[in-house]
Design a protein around this motif. Structure first.
Motif, mmCIF file in Angstrom:
data_model
loop_
_atom_site.group_PDB
_atom_site.id
_atom_site.type_symbol
_atom_site.label_atom_id
_atom_site.label_comp_id
_atom_site.label_asym_id
_atom_site.label_seq_id
_atom_site.Cartn_x
_atom_site.Cartn_y
_atom_site.Cartn_z
ATOM 1 N N THR A 79 0.881 -1.158 0.000
ATOM 2 C CA THR A 79 0.000 0.000 0.000
ATOM 3 C C THR A 79 0.922 1.212 0.000
ATOM 4 O OG1 THR A 79 -1.687 -1.146 1.278
ATOM 5 C CG2 THR A 79 -1.784 1.247 1.277
ATOM 6 N N GLY A 80 0.550 2.256 -0.702
ATOM 7 C CA GLY A 80 1.482 3.371 -0.751
ATOM 8 C C GLY A 80 0.852 4.685 -1.120
ATOM 9 N N ILE A 81 1.586 5.757 -0.827
ATOM 10 C CA ILE A 81 1.160 7.107 -1.182
ATOM 11 C C ILE A 81 2.359 7.892 -1.718
ATOM 12 C CG2 ILE A 81 -0.785 7.264 0.407
ATOM 13 C CD1 ILE A 81 1.072 8.724 2.370
ATOM 14 N N HIS A 82 2.045 8.850 -2.573
ATOM 15 C CA HIS A 82 3.053 9.807 -3.030
ATOM 16 C C HIS A 82 2.898 11.045 -2.163
ATOM 17 C CE1 HIS A 82 4.352 12.850 -6.369
ATOM 18 N NE2 HIS A 82 5.311 12.657 -5.461
ATOM 19 N N SER A 83 3.771 11.175 -1.178
ATOM 20 C CA SER A 83 3.596 12.224 -0.173
ATOM 21 C C SER A 83 4.783 13.171 -0.048
ATOM 22 C CB SER A 83 3.333 11.579 1.193
ATOM 23 O OG SER A 83 4.371 10.654 1.507
ATOM 24 N N GLU A 84 5.952 12.753 -0.481
ATOM 25 C CA GLU A 84 7.170 13.552 -0.369
ATOM 26 C C GLU A 84 7.344 14.081 1.056
ATOM 27 O OE1 GLU A 84 7.776 16.293 -3.605
ATOM 28 O OE2 GLU A 84 6.898 14.926 -5.065
ATOM 29 N N ASN A 85 7.640 15.384 1.190
ATOM 30 C CA ASN A 85 7.993 15.942 2.489
ATOM 31 C C ASN A 85 6.812 16.046 3.445
ATOM 32 O OD1 ASN A 85 10.727 16.729 1.430
ATOM 33 N ND2 ASN A 85 9.447 18.030 0.150
ATOM 34 N N THR A 86 5.591 16.123 2.893
ATOM 35 C CA THR A 86 4.439 16.405 3.750
ATOM 36 C C THR A 86 4.192 15.307 4.779
ATOM 37 O OG1 THR A 86 2.905 15.465 2.122
ATOM 38 C CG2 THR A 86 3.297 17.841 2.026
ATOM 39 N N LEU A 87 4.545 14.084 4.482
ATOM 40 C CA LEU A 87 4.340 13.006 5.449
ATOM 41 C C LEU A 87 5.192 13.229 6.694
ATOM 42 C CD1 LEU A 87 3.246 10.276 6.380
ATOM 43 C CD2 LEU A 87 5.124 9.201 5.123
ATOM 44 N N ALA A 88 6.478 13.440 6.496
ATOM 45 C CA ALA A 88 7.385 13.612 7.635
ATOM 46 C C ALA A 88 7.043 14.859 8.435
ATOM 47 C CB ALA A 88 8.833 13.668 7.154
ATOM 48 N N THR A 89 6.805 15.976 7.749
ATOM 49 C CA THR A 89 6.523 17.213 8.479
ATOM 50 C C THR A 89 5.169 17.156 9.179
ATOM 51 O OG1 THR A 89 5.673 18.254 6.444
ATOM 52 C CG2 THR A 89 7.995 18.628 6.998
ATOM 53 N N THR A 90 4.184 16.481 8.577
ATOM 54 C CA THR A 90 2.876 16.364 9.223
ATOM 55 C C THR A 90 2.982 15.530 10.493
ATOM 56 O OG1 THR A 90 1.645 16.625 7.155
ATOM 57 C CG2 THR A 90 0.512 15.519 8.964
ATOM 58 N N LEU A 91 3.632 14.382 10.422
ATOM 59 C CA LEU A 91 3.809 13.558 11.616
ATOM 60 C C LEU A 91 4.565 14.325 12.696
ATOM 61 C CD1 LEU A 91 4.663 10.067 10.067
ATOM 62 C CD2 LEU A 91 2.645 10.622 11.452
ATOM 63 N N PHE A 92 5.600 15.023 12.306
ATOM 64 C CA PHE A 92 6.398 15.773 13.281
ATOM 65 C C PHE A 92 5.561 16.836 13.993
ATOM 66 C CE2 PHE A 92 8.856 19.752 13.922
ATOM 67 C CZ PHE A 92 9.569 19.345 15.039
#
Length: 228
Positions: free
Chosen positions: A46-59
């Motif tokens: 399962t996957g998403i194309h998220s680039e930087n937004t995944l890491a910064t959102t979780l942070f």
């Protein structure tokens, strides 16, 4: 060093400017990242194309109260989407004790409920780094697959070097919710090269024992051999 994978696709020939365009599996033209994502899904991810937004959102979700801690001179109004020192060296050092405590809590496994609580309470509030397009349950699943120590390692980088590391995170996040395996992939089309910030993140992820690949998309028949 990250592993390297080569996948093949059919490039749309009549597009002369901008990013490369490829024939998607549904016959609709797509980006090179979307083509790679389909290839990984064929492998069971399962996957998403998220680039930087995944890491910064979780942070930011995990550090929301610390980011918006009312320290002197950093929050002039209640409508700010970020503190004035976000991205500076003082962001970490002025909050060091709070950040280190939160990182320890994350490492100990206390993060899934926190993501849900902040997401529900703050949903829709404009905030630097946060994409509300990412569903809460998806963020929680990804965080669970990472586990506390690896998630804490990513958060530490952003807490200490947000301005430099808010970009360059791999394009794709791929996981298997049943096995808890997670993989990140930086996708490169023909003639594309890694930037310095992308190389930095790849090194960080490898050092943090997080699986990561560089996926090279090549122009050719999809039936050609695809390998790691």
């Amino acid at each position: 060093m990250p592993l390297e994978r080569v996948v093949f696709g059919m490039r749309v020939r009549n597009i002369r400017r901008g990013p490369s365009v490829w024939d998607g599996s549904d016959g609709i033209p797509c980006s090179v990242e979307q083509l790679a994502l389909w290839r990984y899904r064929e492998l069971g991810y399962t996957g998403i194309h998220s680039e930087n937004t995944l890491a910064t959102t979780l942070f930011v979700l995990l550090f929301w109260d610390i980011v918006f801690c009312p320290l002197p001179g950093v929050l002039d109004t209640e409508y700010q989407s970020q503190p004035l020192d976000m991205g500076s060296e003082s962001f970490y050092f002025s909050r060091r004790a709070m950040i280190e405590q939160r990182l320890a809590e994350i490492s100990d496994g206390h993060f899934v409920q926190s993501i849900g609580d902040v997401y529900e309470k703050q949903h829709g509030v404009e905030c630097v780094g946060v994409s509300w397009d990412l569903p809460c349950d998806q963020l929680q699943t990804i965080a669970s697959c990472l586990g506390g120590q690896r998630l804490s390692a990513i958060c530490r980088v952003l807490a200490t070097e947000y301005r430099l590391k808010r970009s360059g995170f791999p394009d794709l996040c791929l996981w298997n919710a049943q096995t808890k395996h997670i993989l990140f992939a930086e996708v490169k089309g023909p003639n594309d090269k890694l930037s310095e910030t992308q190389r930095d993140w790849l090194d960080i992820l490898v050092t943090s024992k997080i699986d990561v690949e560089v996926c090279h998309v090549r122009d050719g028949d999809a039936r050609d051999t695809e390998n790691v």
